[in-house]
Every structure is written in structure tokens, then in C-alpha cells.
Scaffold this motif. Structure first.
Motif, short mmCIF file in Angstrom:
data_model
loop_
_atom_site.label_atom_id
_atom_site.label_comp_id
_atom_site.label_asym_id
_atom_site.label_seq_id
_atom_site.Cartn_x
_atom_site.Cartn_y
_atom_site.Cartn_z
N GLN A 2 0.82 -1.20 0.00
CA GLN A 2 0.00 0.00 0.00
C GLN A 2 0.86 1.26 0.00
O GLN A 2 1.97 1.29 0.53
N PRO B 117 -6.33 0.61 3.15
CA PRO B 117 -6.27 0.82 1.70
C PRO B 117 -7.38 0.09 0.95
O PRO B 117 -7.35 -1.14 0.79
N ASN C 48 -4.29 3.05 -3.86
CA ASN C 48 -3.58 2.72 -2.63
C ASN C 48 -2.52 1.64 -2.82
O ASN C 48 -1.75 1.38 -1.89
N TYR C 49 -2.50 0.98 -3.98
CA TYR C 49 -1.62 -0.17 -4.16
C TYR C 49 -0.60 0.04 -5.27
O TYR C 49 -0.89 0.65 -6.29
#
Length: 125
Positions: free
Chosen positions: A100, A106, A111-112
Motif C-alpha cells: 500500500q 487501503p 492505494n496499491y
């Protein structure tokens, strides 16, 4: 080179079960969230579930809560998604994500950092 490889997607009847796997290589993810998202043609990729690095906490989309379970095996650098009581509306390409950015839980695609190529899950009625 970091890779996430999903497997386990297939055609299943409504009410059935599947287990998806996400095998990571190139780095360890034991300190990172790992997650599952899904996408159908013409729609945005949506959050399904995520799990903390230790596996101690999990978070789910309301649409799958009580039916899907996310787990991980850090010794194998692999995450799983157990899907029970499948519905036709669960039909999608399922993507694994890891590592994340930022803080908090997340649940957004942004977010990744790392993503797999996806595995198709088709649920027939």
C-alpha cells in the motif's frame, strides 16, 4: 522483478465456491497489505477485500461480507480469497494487489503499488 500471479478463476454455478490464489515473487509482502479487487467490462475496478501484513485484520466490501474470506500465508508469499455462496453478480475479473501507499485502510486502487494480471470468475445462474 516483482510479480503477482492470480489463479483459481473458473466457471461455477450460483451457490458454489471457489478459492483464488495470488502468488507473489520478487519481494516479500509480509509487512504489507494485500488485497483483492474485481472489475467487469465498462465499470471501474472495485474493492473486494484486504488483509494486513500479519493477517491479523481483514476488511471487506459490504457486497461480499459474510461470503468471502481473505487469508494469507507469508511463508509462501501468497494471498487467498475463499468465495462461498457465489452469485451471478460476482462475475468479474479478479485482481490481486499488494504494497500500500500512504496510511489508513487501503481500499482504493490508487492505494496499491503492485498488481496482478487478473483471473476470470464466471458465476452462472
Amino acid at each position: 522483478q516483482v510479480q503477482l500471479v492470480e489463479s483459481g478463476g473458473e466457471l461455477v454455478q450460483a451457490g458454489g465456491s471457489l478459492r483464488l490464489s495470488c502468488a507473489a515473487s520478487g519481494r516479500t509482502f509480509s509487512s504489507d497489505f494485500m488485497a483483492w479487487f474485481r472489475q467487469v467490462p465498462g465499470k471501474e475496478r472495485e474493492f473486494v477485500a484486504t488483509i494486513t501484513g500479519s493477517g491479523g485484520r481483514t476488511y471487506y466490501a459490504d457486497s461480499v461480507k459474510g461470503r468471502f474470506t481473505i487469508t494469507r500465508d507469508n511463508a509462501k508469499n501468497t494471498a487467498y480469497l475463499q468465495m462461498n455462496s457465489l452469485k451471478p453478480e460476482d462475475t468479474a475479473v479478479y485482481y490481486c494487489a499488494g504494497a500500500q501507499r500512504g496510511y489508513g485502510i487501503p481500499v482504493r486502487t490508487t492505494n496499491y503499488i503492485y498488481w496482478g494480471q487478473g483471473t476470470q470468475v464466471t458465476v452462472s445462474s
